[in-house]
Motif scaffolding. Structure first.
Motif, PDB file in Angstrom:
ATOM      1  N   LYS A 135      19.290 -15.564  30.042  1.00 62.10           N
ATOM      2  CA  LYS A 135      19.158 -14.109  29.894  1.00 62.10           C
ATOM      3  C   LYS A 135      20.505 -13.418  30.086  1.00 62.10           C
ATOM      4  CE  LYS A 135      14.297 -13.986  31.286  1.00 62.10           C
ATOM      5  NZ  LYS A 135      13.318 -13.623  32.338  1.00 62.10           N
ATOM      6  N   ASP A 138      22.447 -13.825  26.849  1.00 54.77           N
ATOM      7  CA  ASP A 138      22.000 -12.941  25.775  1.00 54.77           C
ATOM      8  C   ASP A 138      22.341 -11.488  26.064  1.00 54.77           C
ATOM      9  OD1 ASP A 138      20.647 -12.909  23.156  1.00 54.77           O
ATOM     10  OD2 ASP A 138      19.260 -11.549  24.186  1.00 54.77           O
ATOM     11  N   LYS A 141      25.733 -11.292  24.647  1.00 52.56           N
ATOM     12  CA  LYS A 141      25.807 -11.445  23.188  1.00 52.56           C
ATOM     13  C   LYS A 141      25.107 -10.322  22.438  1.00 52.56           C
ATOM     14  CE  LYS A 141      24.148 -15.691  22.904  1.00 52.56           C
ATOM     15  NZ  LYS A 141      23.809 -17.017  22.337  1.00 52.56           N
ATOM     16  N   HIS A 142      23.909  -9.937  22.909  1.00 52.01           N
ATOM     17  CA  HIS A 142      23.057  -8.990  22.159  1.00 52.01           C
ATOM     18  C   HIS A 142      22.510  -7.869  23.035  1.00 52.01           C
ATOM     19  CE1 HIS A 142      22.351 -13.024  20.092  1.00 52.01           C
ATOM     20  NE2 HIS A 142      22.878 -12.302  19.137  1.00 52.01           N
ATOM     21  N   GLY A 144      20.813  -8.318  25.536  1.00 49.10           N
ATOM     22  CA  GLY A 144      19.505  -8.788  25.976  1.00 49.10           C
ATOM     23  C   GLY A 144      18.380  -8.575  24.984  1.00 49.10           C
ATOM     24  N   ILE A 146      17.496 -10.023  22.064  1.00 51.20           N
ATOM     25  CA  ILE A 146      16.781 -11.178  21.501  1.00 51.20           C
ATOM     26  C   ILE A 146      15.881 -11.830  22.551  1.00 51.20           C
ATOM     27  CG2 ILE A 146      17.000 -13.362  20.278  1.00 51.20           C
ATOM     28  CD1 ILE A 146      18.104 -10.988  18.736  1.00 51.20           C
ATOM     29  N   ILE A 147      16.438 -12.112  23.717  1.00 52.70           N
ATOM     30  CA  ILE A 147      15.662 -12.813  24.751  1.00 52.70           C
ATOM     31  C   ILE A 147      14.495 -11.966  25.231  1.00 52.70           C
ATOM     32  CG2 ILE A 147      17.026 -12.046  26.751  1.00 52.70           C
ATOM     33  CD1 ILE A 147      15.814 -15.640  26.260  1.00 52.70           C
ATOM     34  N   ASN A 174      16.259 -21.653  19.706  1.00 49.13           N
ATOM     35  CA  ASN A 174      17.591 -21.203  20.124  1.00 49.13           C
ATOM     36  C   ASN A 174      18.377 -20.560  18.984  1.00 49.13           C
ATOM     37  OD1 ASN A 174      19.534 -21.168  22.412  1.00 49.13           O
ATOM     38  ND2 ASN A 174      20.777 -22.423  21.032  1.00 49.13           N
ATOM     39  N   LEU A 177      18.800 -16.936  19.260  1.00 54.18           N
ATOM     40  CA  LEU A 177      19.784 -16.465  20.228  1.00 54.18           C
ATOM     41  C   LEU A 177      21.210 -16.570  19.703  1.00 54.18           C
ATOM     42  CD1 LEU A 177      18.188 -18.096  23.384  1.00 54.18           C
ATOM     43  CD2 LEU A 177      18.276 -15.653  22.875  1.00 54.18           C
ATOM     44  N   PHE A 186      29.220 -11.994  18.183  1.00 50.12           N
ATOM     45  CA  PHE A 186      28.514 -11.496  19.355  1.00 50.12           C
ATOM     46  C   PHE A 186      29.257 -10.294  19.933  1.00 50.12           C
ATOM     47  CE2 PHE A 186      27.510 -16.231  19.910  1.00 50.12           C
ATOM     48  CZ  PHE A 186      26.364 -16.127  19.129  1.00 50.12           C
ATOM     49  N   ASN A 260      23.361 -21.321  26.795  1.00 55.14           N
ATOM     50  CA  ASN A 260      24.081 -20.423  25.887  1.00 55.14           C
ATOM     51  C   ASN A 260      25.448 -19.981  26.402  1.00 55.14           C
ATOM     52  OD1 ASN A 260      22.199 -18.708  23.388  1.00 55.14           O
ATOM     53  ND2 ASN A 260      21.544 -20.556  24.438  1.00 55.14           N
TER      54      ASN A 260
END
Length: 267
Positions: A135, A138, A141-142, A144, A146-147, A174, A177, A186, A260
């Motif tokens: 988490k 992610d 990266k995003h 959070g 996506i997760i 995956n 993610l 990202f 990740n």
């Protein structure tokens, strides 16, 4: 999104031959035979130590045989919440040209659990730690997104893929993610840099610079170490010594561990 399946599968299938020896101070009588296992780089020691514990339990005192076991390598206790491949690269891997470290020999202990090691009371603790780190990755990266859109069964699929060493089971979920917008990387790269006897380093680092140019592994190391980067001769990710010119976004998509994060060992 990471789409080089052959590369992903080869990284996933990385194994380490390990010899487990009961520490000589814990023998009840004669020296027991060692136990040898081929262990996934992506796994965690508590997931694979049941067999080791059963093997050595009869050779230690009755009062200790059900204790939580722990491992050391040349006197250094090993953190169970680090991926096995990371621990090997940090402590034993001298690079692809070295042939002196093919077999990793570890000492097994049933007694005197080190105070500086986290306790692992059950496999649920490992799962919780893994998902918490996933988490965090992610979030970098995003943010959070996506997760948080995944359901509990999706989280379980990821964890069960790691626990059972099932590539397809893990990567079919995956991949979500690892998604990026068209032409975009990202928001930040989840990475941690490890050196012997030092806390790991983790900072915000974007995969492109302010001019829109792709950043490389060298750019990351320069960002962290500055002029001192020339003092380090070996950089390992997943047992691989990548070119310093490799884009950090590509490395994040292909050489991250299942949590990740890019776990980078610098020596």
């Amino acid at each position: 999104m990471a789409d080089d399946k052959e590369i992903l599968k080869e990284i996933w299938e990385g194994k380490i031959p390990i010899c487990f020896k009961l520490d000589e101070n814990e023998w009840r009588s004669s020296e027991p035979e060692e136990i040898y296992l081929m262990v996934s780089r992506q796994s965690y020691f508590p997931l694979i130590l049941d067999k080791v514990q059963r093997h050595f339990a009869e050779f230690v005192s009755q009062t200790r045989k059900n204790n939580k076991i722990w491992l050391d390598y040349q006197g250094t206790s090993l953190k169970w919440h680090y991926p096995i491949g990371l621990l090997y690269d940090l402590y034993a891997n001298e690079g692809p040209e070295s042939q002196s470290n093919i077999l990793w020999i570890l000492n097994v202990h049933f007694d005197e659990f080190p105070q500086d090691l986290l306790q692992c009371e059950s496999k649920e603790v490992i799962e919780s730690f893994f998902l918490s780190t996933l988490k965090e990755a992610d979030a970098l990266k995003h943010k959070g997104k996506i997760i948080n859109e995944m359901q509990r069964k999706d989280h379980l699929q990821l964890w069960n893929g790691v626990k059972s060493d099932k590539f397809e089971q893990f990567w079919s979920m995956n991949r979500k993610l690892m998604e990026t917008s068209e032409g975009q990387g990202f928001i930040s790269i989840p990475f941690r840099i490890y050196q012997l006897d030092k806390p790991f380093i983790q900072k915000l680092f974007e995969p492109v610079n302010e001019s829109g140019q792709t950043r490389t592994l060298k750019d990351l190391l320069d960002f962290i170490f500055g002029e001192d980067v020339s003092n380090y001769k070996l950089v390992l990710i997943q047992g691989v010594q990548p070119s310093l010119d490799t884009p950090i976004q590509w490395l994040s998509e292909h050489l991250s561990y299942p949590d990740n994060f890019l776990h980078i060992c610098v020596k």
